[in-house]
Design a protein around this motif. Structure first.
Motif, PDB file in Angstrom:
ATOM      1  N   GLN A   1      48.190  40.606  41.267  1.00  0.00           N
ATOM      2  CA  GLN A   1      47.178  40.713  42.312  1.00  0.00           C
ATOM      3  C   GLN A   1      45.798  40.766  41.678  1.00  0.00           C
ATOM      4  O   GLN A   1      45.569  41.521  40.741  1.00  0.00           O
ATOM      5  N   ASP A   2      44.892  39.959  42.211  1.00  0.00           N
ATOM      6  CA  ASP A   2      43.508  39.940  41.751  1.00  0.00           C
ATOM      7  C   ASP A   2      42.688  40.867  42.632  1.00  0.00           C
ATOM      8  O   ASP A   2      42.841  40.856  43.850  1.00  0.00           O
ATOM      9  N   PHE A   3      41.798  41.643  42.006  1.00  0.00           N
ATOM     10  CA  PHE A   3      40.981  42.592  42.750  1.00  0.00           C
ATOM     11  C   PHE A   3      39.492  42.343  42.591  1.00  0.00           C
ATOM     12  O   PHE A   3      38.691  43.171  42.968  1.00  0.00           O
ATOM     13  N   SER A   4      39.118  41.212  42.038  1.00  0.00           N
ATOM     14  CA  SER A   4      37.710  40.887  41.888  1.00  0.00           C
ATOM     15  C   SER A   4      37.161  40.422  43.231  1.00  0.00           C
ATOM     16  O   SER A   4      37.826  39.693  43.967  1.00  0.00           O
ATOM     17  N   SER A   5      35.953  40.829  43.544  1.00  0.00           N
ATOM     18  CA  SER A   5      35.360  40.456  44.831  1.00  0.00           C
ATOM     19  C   SER A   5      34.908  38.994  44.849  1.00  0.00           C
ATOM     20  O   SER A   5      34.844  38.374  45.895  1.00  0.00           O
ATOM     21  N   SER A   6      34.594  38.448  43.695  1.00  0.00           N
ATOM     22  CA  SER A   6      34.117  37.062  43.644  1.00  0.00           C
ATOM     23  C   SER A   6      35.115  36.183  42.894  1.00  0.00           C
ATOM     24  O   SER A   6      34.757  35.481  41.960  1.00  0.00           O
ATOM     25  N   ILE A   7      36.354  36.222  43.319  1.00  0.00           N
ATOM     26  CA  ILE A   7      37.389  35.458  42.620  1.00  0.00           C
ATOM     27  C   ILE A   7      37.432  34.027  43.160  1.00  0.00           C
ATOM     28  O   ILE A   7      37.442  33.803  44.359  1.00  0.00           O
ATOM     29  N   THR A   8      37.393  33.075  42.252  1.00  0.00           N
ATOM     30  CA  THR A   8      37.533  31.667  42.612  1.00  0.00           C
ATOM     31  C   THR A   8      38.898  31.200  42.119  1.00  0.00           C
ATOM     32  O   THR A   8      39.577  31.910  41.376  1.00  0.00           O
TER      33      THR A   8
ATOM     34  N   MET B   1      31.168  49.088  41.815  1.00  0.00           N
ATOM     35  CA  MET B   1      31.795  47.892  41.276  1.00  0.00           C
ATOM     36  C   MET B   1      33.157  48.252  40.693  1.00  0.00           C
ATOM     37  O   MET B   1      33.295  49.208  39.948  1.00  0.00           O
ATOM     38  N   LYS B   2      34.156  47.474  41.044  1.00  0.00           N
ATOM     39  CA  LYS B   2      35.507  47.740  40.568  1.00  0.00           C
ATOM     40  C   LYS B   2      35.632  47.372  39.097  1.00  0.00           C
ATOM     41  O   LYS B   2      35.127  46.351  38.658  1.00  0.00           O
ATOM     42  N   LYS B   3      36.340  48.219  38.372  1.00  0.00           N
ATOM     43  CA  LYS B   3      36.564  47.966  36.957  1.00  0.00           C
ATOM     44  C   LYS B   3      37.764  47.049  36.751  1.00  0.00           C
ATOM     45  O   LYS B   3      37.773  46.224  35.863  1.00  0.00           O
ATOM     46  N   ILE B   4      38.791  47.221  37.585  1.00  0.00           N
ATOM     47  CA  ILE B   4      40.017  46.430  37.444  1.00  0.00           C
ATOM     48  C   ILE B   4      39.866  45.125  38.209  1.00  0.00           C
ATOM     49  O   ILE B   4      39.501  45.125  39.377  1.00  0.00           O
ATOM     50  N   VAL B   5      40.161  44.019  37.540  1.00  0.00           N
ATOM     51  CA  VAL B   5      40.095  42.725  38.213  1.00  0.00           C
ATOM     52  C   VAL B   5      41.478  42.143  38.475  1.00  0.00           C
ATOM     53  O   VAL B   5      41.625  41.266  39.312  1.00  0.00           O
ATOM     54  N   CYS B   6      42.503  42.649  37.771  1.00  0.00           N
ATOM     55  CA  CYS B   6      43.851  42.120  37.980  1.00  0.00           C
ATOM     56  C   CYS B   6      44.893  43.152  37.565  1.00  0.00           C
ATOM     57  O   CYS B   6      44.728  43.836  36.555  1.00  0.00           O
ATOM     58  N   VAL B   7      45.951  43.253  38.362  1.00  0.00           N
ATOM     59  CA  VAL B   7      47.106  44.087  38.046  1.00  0.00           C
ATOM     60  C   VAL B   7      48.325  43.179  38.076  1.00  0.00           C
ATOM     61  O   VAL B   7      48.506  42.412  39.022  1.00  0.00           O
ATOM     62  N   ALA B   8      49.136  43.259  37.026  1.00  0.00           N
ATOM     63  CA  ALA B   8      50.336  42.425  36.964  1.00  0.00           C
ATOM     64  C   ALA B   8      51.530  43.264  36.527  1.00  0.00           C
ATOM     65  O   ALA B   8      51.399  44.165  35.700  1.00  0.00           O
TER      66      ALA B   8
ATOM     67  N   LYS C   1      62.051  47.517  29.868  1.00  0.00           N
ATOM     68  CA  LYS C   1      61.325  46.301  29.464  1.00  0.00           C
ATOM     69  C   LYS C   1      60.515  45.656  30.592  1.00  0.00           C
ATOM     70  O   LYS C   1      60.215  44.469  30.545  1.00  0.00           O
ATOM     71  N   ILE C   2      60.161  46.436  31.609  1.00  0.00           N
ATOM     72  CA  ILE C   2      59.222  45.961  32.627  1.00  0.00           C
ATOM     73  C   ILE C   2      57.826  46.171  32.054  1.00  0.00           C
ATOM     74  O   ILE C   2      57.518  47.233  31.518  1.00  0.00           O
ATOM     75  N   LYS C   3      56.985  45.152  32.158  1.00  0.00           N
ATOM     76  CA  LYS C   3      55.649  45.210  31.574  1.00  0.00           C
ATOM     77  C   LYS C   3      54.600  45.349  32.671  1.00  0.00           C
ATOM     78  O   LYS C   3      54.610  44.585  33.630  1.00  0.00           O
ATOM     79  N   PHE C   4      53.718  46.319  32.506  1.00  0.00           N
ATOM     80  CA  PHE C   4      52.593  46.512  33.407  1.00  0.00           C
ATOM     81  C   PHE C   4      51.342  46.107  32.640  1.00  0.00           C
ATOM     82  O   PHE C   4      51.114  46.581  31.526  1.00  0.00           O
ATOM     83  N   ILE C   5      50.547  45.241  33.234  1.00  0.00           N
ATOM     84  CA  ILE C   5      49.355  44.720  32.567  1.00  0.00           C
ATOM     85  C   ILE C   5      48.179  44.854  33.521  1.00  0.00           C
ATOM     86  O   ILE C   5      48.300  44.502  34.700  1.00  0.00           O
ATOM     87  N   ILE C   6      47.073  45.378  33.011  1.00  0.00           N
ATOM     88  CA  ILE C   6      45.857  45.381  33.821  1.00  0.00           C
ATOM     89  C   ILE C   6      44.751  44.685  33.032  1.00  0.00           C
ATOM     90  O   ILE C   6      44.684  44.777  31.810  1.00  0.00           O
ATOM     91  N   VAL C   7      43.925  43.979  33.770  1.00  0.00           N
ATOM     92  CA  VAL C   7      42.771  43.291  33.203  1.00  0.00           C
ATOM     93  C   VAL C   7      41.545  43.967  33.797  1.00  0.00           C
ATOM     94  O   VAL C   7      41.420  44.069  35.016  1.00  0.00           O
ATOM     95  N   VAL C   8      40.673  44.469  32.922  1.00  0.00           N
ATOM     96  CA  VAL C   8      39.465  45.159  33.376  1.00  0.00           C
ATOM     97  C   VAL C   8      38.238  44.421  32.866  1.00  0.00           C
ATOM     98  O   VAL C   8      38.316  43.648  31.905  1.00  0.00           O
TER      99      VAL C   8
ATOM    100  N   GLU D   1      36.149  37.290  26.341  1.00  0.00           N
ATOM    101  CA  GLU D   1      34.697  37.307  26.532  1.00  0.00           C
ATOM    102  C   GLU D   1      34.291  38.212  27.687  1.00  0.00           C
ATOM    103  O   GLU D   1      33.301  38.926  27.609  1.00  0.00           O
ATOM    104  N   ASP D   2      35.053  38.160  28.767  1.00  0.00           N
ATOM    105  CA  ASP D   2      34.678  38.879  29.981  1.00  0.00           C
ATOM    106  C   ASP D   2      35.553  40.085  30.288  1.00  0.00           C
ATOM    107  O   ASP D   2      35.174  40.934  31.089  1.00  0.00           O
ATOM    108  N   TYR D   3      36.737  40.148  29.698  1.00  0.00           N
ATOM    109  CA  TYR D   3      37.717  41.153  30.099  1.00  0.00           C
ATOM    110  C   TYR D   3      38.352  41.854  28.898  1.00  0.00           C
ATOM    111  O   TYR D   3      38.295  41.370  27.773  1.00  0.00           O
ATOM    112  N   LYS D   4      38.988  42.987  29.205  1.00  0.00           N
ATOM    113  CA  LYS D   4      39.864  43.673  28.260  1.00  0.00           C
ATOM    114  C   LYS D   4      41.226  43.771  28.933  1.00  0.00           C
ATOM    115  O   LYS D   4      41.309  44.007  30.136  1.00  0.00           O
ATOM    116  N   VAL D   5      42.278  43.603  28.151  1.00  0.00           N
ATOM    117  CA  VAL D   5      43.634  43.604  28.691  1.00  0.00           C
ATOM    118  C   VAL D   5      44.397  44.785  28.101  1.00  0.00           C
ATOM    119  O   VAL D   5      44.434  44.959  26.881  1.00  0.00           O
ATOM    120  N   TYR D   6      44.996  45.594  28.985  1.00  0.00           N
ATOM    121  CA  TYR D   6      45.759  46.767  28.575  1.00  0.00           C
ATOM    122  C   TYR D   6      47.203  46.621  29.038  1.00  0.00           C
ATOM    123  O   TYR D   6      47.467  45.981  30.060  1.00  0.00           O
TER     124      TYR D   6
END
Length: 140
Positions: free
Chosen positions: A20-27, A1-8, A80-87, A68-73
């Motif tokens: 980009q969303d990396f969740s397998s069940s993304i609606t 199971m992938k830990k990362i659901v989004c990279v921005a 000043k370019i921002k890299f954000i991942i949602v796990v 509730e469902d994710y952590k954001v790093y």
């Protein structure tokens, strides 16, 4: 199971350069929720101590906030370019692994934007970049 659901990647003027969303069940609803989470994290990045300095000593911002469902790093470059991942919230990830992931992501971004045909501060639409990020995501 992938830990990362989004990279921005967000530009200097808070314009999205890559999401980009990396969740397998993304609606569509979850996709919108992830975009909202990324957008909200921009306010937190601006409020973080040290993010307004000219050259931060450590570009890794750490945990920006949990939901509730994710952590954001976050990660902020000296330009000043921002890299954000949602796990996933259930993921237990070490800071050292996150720092390494962000550094690799930044290297991919630099290599892509160094292309003479890339228009600065525009969306990254390179298929090669997307493929390399997709290959990088399981490494975390």
């Amino acid at each position: 199971m992938k830990k990362i659901v989004c990279v921005a990647i967000v530009g200097k003027g808070n314009n999205p350069l890559f999401i980009q969303d990396f969740s397998s069940s993304i609606t569509d609803e979850n996709k919108l929720k992830l975009h909202y989470i990324v957008h909200c994290s921009l306010d937190i990045i601006e409020d973080k101590p040290g993010s307004n300095k000219k050259l931060p000593s450590d570009m890794y911002l750490g945990l920006l906030y949990p939901t509730e469902d994710y952590k954001v790093y976050g990660y902020l470059t000296n330009t000043k370019i921002k890299f954000i991942i949602v796990v996933l919230d259930t993921s237990d990830i070490k800071d050292s692994d996150l720092k390494l992931f962000f550094k690799r992501l930044q290297t991919l971004f630099i290599n892509t934007t160094s292309n003479p045909f890339y228009k600065p501060n525009s969306k990254v639409e390179s298929k090669k970049f997307l493929q390399e990020v997709t290959n990088l995501v399981p490494s975390l």
